[in-house]
Write an enzyme that holds these catalytic residues in place. Sequence first.
Site, PDB file in Angstrom:
ATOM      1  N   CYS A   1      -1.320   5.897  10.107  1.00 37.69           N
ATOM      2  CA  CYS A   1      -0.225   5.515  10.534  1.00 37.69           C
ATOM      3  C   CYS A   1      -0.669   4.131  11.150  1.00 37.69           C
ATOM      4  O   CYS A   1      -1.384   3.761  11.875  1.00 37.69           O
ATOM      5  CB  CYS A   1       0.611   6.258  11.386  1.00 37.69           C
ATOM      6  SG  CYS A   1       1.197   7.811  10.980  1.00 37.69           S
TER       7      CYS A   1
ATOM      8  N   CYS B   1       0.426  -2.402  15.307  1.00 43.29           N
ATOM      9  CA  CYS B   1       0.282  -1.999  13.967  1.00 43.29           C
ATOM     10  C   CYS B   1      -0.118  -3.094  13.035  1.00 43.29           C
ATOM     11  O   CYS B   1       0.602  -4.108  13.175  1.00 43.29           O
ATOM     12  CB  CYS B   1       1.969  -1.944  13.455  1.00 43.29           C
ATOM     13  SG  CYS B   1       2.186  -1.575  12.023  1.00 43.29           S
TER      14      CYS B   1
ATOM     15  N   CYS C   1       5.485  -4.987  15.963  1.00 43.76           N
ATOM     16  CA  CYS C   1       4.778  -4.058  16.987  1.00 43.76           C
ATOM     17  C   CYS C   1       3.334  -4.179  17.272  1.00 43.76           C
ATOM     18  O   CYS C   1       2.710  -4.483  16.299  1.00 43.76           O
ATOM     19  CB  CYS C   1       5.110  -2.626  16.550  1.00 43.76           C
ATOM     20  SG  CYS C   1       6.817  -2.165  16.257  1.00 43.76           S
TER      21      CYS C   1
ATOM     22  N   CYS D   1       6.026  -6.671   7.697  1.00 43.70           N
ATOM     23  CA  CYS D   1       6.987  -6.200   8.573  1.00 43.70           C
ATOM     24  C   CYS D   1       7.394  -7.182   9.644  1.00 43.70           C
ATOM     25  O   CYS D   1       6.497  -8.104   9.904  1.00 43.70           O
ATOM     26  CB  CYS D   1       6.732  -5.002   9.073  1.00 43.70           C
ATOM     27  SG  CYS D   1       8.132  -4.501  10.116  1.00 43.70           S
TER      28      CYS D   1
ATOM     29  N   CYS E   1       3.449   8.564   1.228  1.00 46.83           N
ATOM     30  CA  CYS E   1       3.891   7.720   2.372  1.00 46.83           C
ATOM     31  C   CYS E   1       4.017   6.244   1.381  1.00 46.83           C
ATOM     32  O   CYS E   1       2.968   5.761   1.172  1.00 46.83           O
ATOM     33  CB  CYS E   1       2.671   7.845   3.413  1.00 46.83           C
ATOM     34  SG  CYS E   1       3.132   6.218   4.761  1.00 46.83           S
TER      35      CYS E   1
ATOM     36  N   GLU F   1       0.727  -1.180  -0.087  1.00 50.98           N
ATOM     37  CA  GLU F   1      -0.011  -0.007  -0.129  1.00 50.98           C
ATOM     38  C   GLU F   1       0.866   1.282  -0.090  1.00 50.98           C
ATOM     39  O   GLU F   1       1.934   1.405   0.539  1.00 50.98           O
ATOM     40  CB  GLU F   1      -1.142   0.151   1.172  1.00 50.98           C
ATOM     41  CG  GLU F   1      -2.043  -1.124   1.121  1.00 50.98           C
ATOM     42  CD  GLU F   1      -3.048  -0.939   2.061  1.00 50.98           C
ATOM     43  OE1 GLU F   1      -4.171  -1.167   2.173  1.00 50.98           O
ATOM     44  OE2 GLU F   1      -2.900  -0.744   3.394  1.00 50.98           O
TER      45      GLU F   1
HETATM   46  N1  SAH Z   1       8.589   0.864  10.518  1.00 56.99           N
HETATM   47  C1  SAH Z   1       8.745   2.016  10.866  1.00 56.99           C
HETATM   48  C2  SAH Z   1       7.993   2.786   9.677  1.00 56.99           C
HETATM   49  C3  SAH Z   1       6.421   2.574   9.447  1.00 56.99           C
HETATM   50  S1  SAH Z   1       5.343   2.665  10.823  1.00 56.99           S
HETATM   51  C4  SAH Z   1       8.515   2.449  12.151  1.00 56.99           C
HETATM   52  O1  SAH Z   1       8.271   1.718  12.886  1.00 56.99           O
HETATM   53  O2  SAH Z   1       8.986   3.409  12.636  1.00 56.99           O
HETATM   54  C5  SAH Z   1       5.459   4.489  10.773  1.00 56.99           C
HETATM   55  C6  SAH Z   1       4.920   4.958  12.205  1.00 56.99           C
HETATM   56  O3  SAH Z   1       3.276   4.704  12.484  1.00 56.99           O
HETATM   57  C7  SAH Z   1       5.616   4.469  13.239  1.00 56.99           C
HETATM   58  O4  SAH Z   1       5.981   5.643  14.246  1.00 56.99           O
HETATM   59  C8  SAH Z   1       4.835   3.634  13.886  1.00 56.99           C
HETATM   60  O5  SAH Z   1       5.045   3.323  15.516  1.00 56.99           O
HETATM   61  C9  SAH Z   1       3.379   4.254  13.743  1.00 56.99           C
HETATM   62  N2  SAH Z   1       2.423   3.242  13.961  1.00 56.99           N
HETATM   63  C10 SAH Z   1       2.205   2.044  13.828  1.00 56.99           C
HETATM   64  N3  SAH Z   1       1.107   1.552  14.115  1.00 56.99           N
HETATM   65  C11 SAH Z   1       0.275   2.619  14.512  1.00 56.99           C
HETATM   66  C12 SAH Z   1      -0.992   2.730  15.036  1.00 56.99           C
HETATM   67  N4  SAH Z   1      -1.880   1.728  15.125  1.00 56.99           N
HETATM   68  N5  SAH Z   1      -1.535   3.843  15.388  1.00 56.99           N
HETATM   69  C13 SAH Z   1      -0.868   4.918  15.313  1.00 56.99           C
HETATM   70  N6  SAH Z   1       0.493   4.923  14.784  1.00 56.99           N
HETATM   71  C14 SAH Z   1       0.937   3.764  14.457  1.00 56.99           C
HETATM   72 FE1  SF4 Z   2       6.777  -2.625  11.640  1.00 54.33          FE
HETATM   73 FE2  SF4 Z   2       4.707  -1.560  12.143  1.00 54.33          FE
HETATM   74 FE3  SF4 Z   2       6.494  -1.794  13.661  1.00 54.33          FE
HETATM   75 FE4  SF4 Z   2       7.040  -0.031  12.092  1.00 54.33          FE
HETATM   76  S1  SF4 Z   2       5.397   0.116  13.508  1.00 54.33           S
HETATM   77  S2  SF4 Z   2       8.306  -1.601  12.460  1.00 54.33           S
HETATM   78  S3  SF4 Z   2       5.803  -1.048  10.220  1.00 54.33           S
HETATM   79  S4  SF4 Z   2       5.532  -3.555  12.939  1.00 54.33           S
END
Ligand code: SAH
Ligand code: SF4
Length: 361
Positions: free
Chosen positions: A353, A122, A119, A115, A108, A95
């Site tokens: 995000c 996410c 996390c 990934c 973006c 995406e």
């Molecule tokens: N992998 C990288 C970049 C992609 S995620 C990273 O983790 O930084 C981009 C941003 O979105 C990151 O700061 C991540 O912590 C945040 N993010 C992920 N899931 C989210 C959610 N459900 N709500 C708000 N921010 C989120």
């Molecule tokens: Fe991966 Fe999502 Fe964690 Fe970013 S926030 S490192 S995309 S699992």
Amino acid sequence: MPHIRHDLYNLTREELRAHFVNWGLSPVHADRLWNYLYLQLAESFADMPELPLKVLGRLEAGWRIGTLSTAVETDSSDGFTRKYLLQLTDRARIETVLMRFTGRVTACISSQVGCAMGCVFCATGQMGYTRHLTPGEIVAQAVHVARALRPKPASAECHVIRDTSSHRLRNVVLMGMGEPLHNYDAVMQAINILRDSNGLALAGERITVSTVGVVPGILRLAEDKPPMHLAVSLHAATQEERVALVPVAKKWPLDELMDACRTYSTATGRKIFYEWTLIEGKNDSPDHARAVGRLLRGLPAQVNLIPLNPTTGYGGAPTHTEAAKKFQRVLADEFKLPSTVRQRRGIDIAAGCGQLAVAGA
Ligand code: SAH
Ligand code: SF4
């Protein structure tokens, strides 16, 4: 054996010129091809009438333009955000999101299919890891958005991108699917291609790479010093709280991460954006803000607060606006630490995000 064509979007302009020289062709034609690819955003060799037949023959024999096909395109109800589900040659899908803010447009883009970092909040993390993207697949996402922004040609002569704020892509954030520093070489190659002043010409200060905190990657950036901004996803100011949200913090503990950030800022002279997903009752109290303030004391830093966006795999709730403002006030008043609360965009189409995920990728 299937014939595999190489993707032209994988190459920097210098590499393209070197190929032309190897083939006994003039590098002038390489420059012309580059213009077709990145100024005219050509989609096929048929759109390149000024290339001699011998060049076209060479290209058609082994090369392709790695344009990504749109599987689905969705607009948010406010019209500010568009999400593209794009298909890769192996049918994997990613995406890419186009976000319109006043006076600027940001793409973006994704760095991986899925990934590996897991996390908990996410959606991309919840789907797991499939593969890295190639440099060409990263570049192709920016080209896709640049094409979408281009005004529809009124006549045949009018197919060059206009230099106006809404018609030209100027900002790219590597904050889509995937962990960019887990795919370091491809991401850096793609950034070099995006920055080429005779191509998409994105300025380094308008490219942001966001990392979950891959320490070896941050240390490489401190050595390589590519012109770009770095964002580090922090979310917690103690190791114990961070591990609960970001499992890879076990591998790269908070103290090692902060040492790497210090090394990066010292080596580059640049501030880091620290991202903090605000989750109600978890990491959003004034005391949490004080812990961030103490952790970042003395570092060139800005905190980007992102109220949690909903995902199916995580039950937490976003912090209310008032609590987010209080968090900001503590950072500003007690620590002189600048911060922003990220504008919520595209939540109704799951383009916010951490909401990017593809079923069955
Ligand atoms: N992998 C990288 C970049 C992609 S995620 C990273 O983790 O930084 C981009 C941003 O979105 C990151 O700061 C991540 O912590 C945040 N993010 C992920 N899931 C989210 C959610 N459900 N709500 C708000 N921010 C989120
Ligand atoms: Fe991966 Fe999502 Fe964690 Fe970013 S926030 S490192 S995309 S699992």
